[in-house]
Scaffold this active site. Structure first.
Site, short mmCIF file in Angstrom:
data_model
loop_
_atom_site.label_atom_id
_atom_site.label_comp_id
_atom_site.label_asym_id
_atom_site.label_seq_id
_atom_site.Cartn_x
_atom_site.Cartn_y
_atom_site.Cartn_z
N LYS A 52 0.84 -1.21 0.00
CA LYS A 52 0.00 0.00 0.00
C LYS A 52 0.87 1.25 0.00
O LYS A 52 0.63 2.20 -0.76
CB LYS A 52 -0.95 -0.01 1.22
CG LYS A 52 -2.04 -1.07 1.10
CD LYS A 52 -2.85 -1.26 2.38
CE LYS A 52 -3.78 -2.47 2.22
NZ LYS A 52 -4.64 -2.74 3.37
N GLN A 96 -4.72 -1.66 9.46
CA GLN A 96 -4.62 -2.99 8.85
C GLN A 96 -5.23 -4.05 9.77
O GLN A 96 -4.95 -4.07 10.97
CB GLN A 96 -3.13 -3.30 8.55
CG GLN A 96 -2.90 -4.57 7.76
CD GLN A 96 -3.48 -4.51 6.35
OE1 GLN A 96 -3.62 -3.44 5.75
NE2 GLN A 96 -3.84 -5.65 5.81
N ASP A 119 -11.03 2.38 3.53
CA ASP A 119 -11.32 0.94 3.42
C ASP A 119 -12.81 0.71 3.19
O ASP A 119 -13.21 -0.39 2.77
CB ASP A 119 -10.92 0.22 4.72
CG ASP A 119 -9.54 -0.40 4.65
OD1 ASP A 119 -9.13 -0.82 3.55
OD2 ASP A 119 -8.88 -0.48 5.71
N1 GUN Z 1 -6.81 -7.07 5.97
C1 GUN Z 1 -7.11 -7.83 4.89
N2 GUN Z 1 -7.66 -7.08 3.91
C2 GUN Z 1 -7.71 -5.82 4.39
C3 GUN Z 1 -8.16 -4.58 3.85
O1 GUN Z 1 -8.66 -4.48 2.72
N3 GUN Z 1 -8.03 -3.49 4.66
C4 GUN Z 1 -7.50 -3.57 5.90
N4 GUN Z 1 -7.43 -2.44 6.63
N5 GUN Z 1 -7.08 -4.70 6.44
C5 GUN Z 1 -7.17 -5.80 5.68
#
Ligand code: GUN
Length: 283
Positions: A52, A96, A119
């Site tokens: 990211k 996350q 998200d």
């Molecule tokens: N953990 C697995 N997929 C995601 C996601 O799309 N966003 C976040 N914040 N955590 C994750």
């Protein structure tokens, strides 16, 4: 034989488009800044967070990292989120997942300002999707809609079967397909006749989290097959679908890797740019 949907190429195209938008925003004095919170050092989460931040760097979005130890308390995490919510320099915040067991994930998700929730997990954004109002949409389902549209696959009136009902993928995916006027069926671990239901699908979206679970018997000839899974199987990556069985039957299919995965980050970047545009408008 199916056309392979090239998610890597489509994600690269989207990132190129966003790069231009970010540069144009900068000219207007609007900067994009994403705060990424990670609690603990789960290796998979570290890889996702790293990807990211790398995408941010490529597009010209500033990223700020907040790494909390595994032992951090819920209060400490909530205090950090509150600080980021109030920080005018930060227009996007993500934490996350998964979080350590002693932290209430729902409480953390709800603490992020809906305007910065790139998200799309905050109940306000989920509710907006449910009622057809504007808001941030969860990145993987939003990316799948882009994969379908950019491949020229019509959605309206089609039978769409979504296998999986998670808050992150299955449920928002079903709502997005409904918004595109598909007839949607959601299947899950208690579904009876799963095979027969899947075999009716014009568009089959699989997010069950079981390696190579869907074989040829689940797939209608000419269907579009979207595989959300990613697993390491004898040191090779594979999805929830037996690709070599599905490919000759389907008309379109996403490979693993290089299908859905790259689109998730591209859509996160898209949401970050949207967040910056909206915060820029307020000033
Ligand atoms: N953990 C697995 N997929 C995601 C996601 O799309 N966003 C976040 N914040 N955590 C994750």
């Amino acid at each position: 034989m199916a056309v392979r949907i090239d998610g890597k190429k489509m994600a690269a195209d989207i990132k190129e488009e966003l790069k231009g938008e970010v540069a144009a925003l900068k000219e207007k004095g609007i900067t994009c800044c994403l705060a990424v919170i990670q609690v603990g050092d789960d290796p998979a989460s570290s890889v996702y967070v790293g990807n990211k931040k790398k995408a941010c760097g490529y597009i010209g979005i500033e990223s700020r990292s907040y790494e909390l130890p595994e032992t951090a308390t819920e209060e400490e995490l909530l205090a950090l989120i509150e600080r980021l919510n109030l920080d005018d320099q930060v227009n996007a915040v993500l934490c996350q997942l998964p979080l350590p067991a002693h932290i209430d994930e729902k409480r953390v998700i709800s603490a992020i300002s809906p305007e910065k929730d790139v998200d799309g997990f905050h109940p306000q954004n989920v509710g907006a999707l449910f009622t057809g109002q504007p808001g941030f949409v969860s990145c993987t389902p939003a990316g799948i809609i882009q994969l379908l549209k950019r491949s020229g696959i019509a959605i309206s009136g089609k039978n769409c079967v979504v296998v999986g009902r998670s808050n992150i993928v299955g449920k928002p995916m079903a709502l997005l397909m409904l918004r595109e006027n598909a007839t949607v069926t959601i299947c899950h671990s208690h579904t009876r006749n799963l095979r027969e239901i899947c075999a009716q699908a014009d568009i089959l979206i699989v997010a069950v989290g079981k390696p190579r679970f869907i074989d040829a018997s689940y797939i209608k000839e000419g269907a579009t097959v979207i595989d959300v899974g990613i697993h390491r199987d004898e040191n090779r990556l594979c999805g929830d679908v037996k690709f070599e069985e599905a490919e000759p039957l389907a008309s379109f299919i996403t490979p693993v890797p290089g299908g859905v995965g790259p689109m998730t980050i591209a859509m996160l970047m898209y949401n970050c740019v949207e967040a910056a545009k909206k915060s820029g408008k307020k000033e």
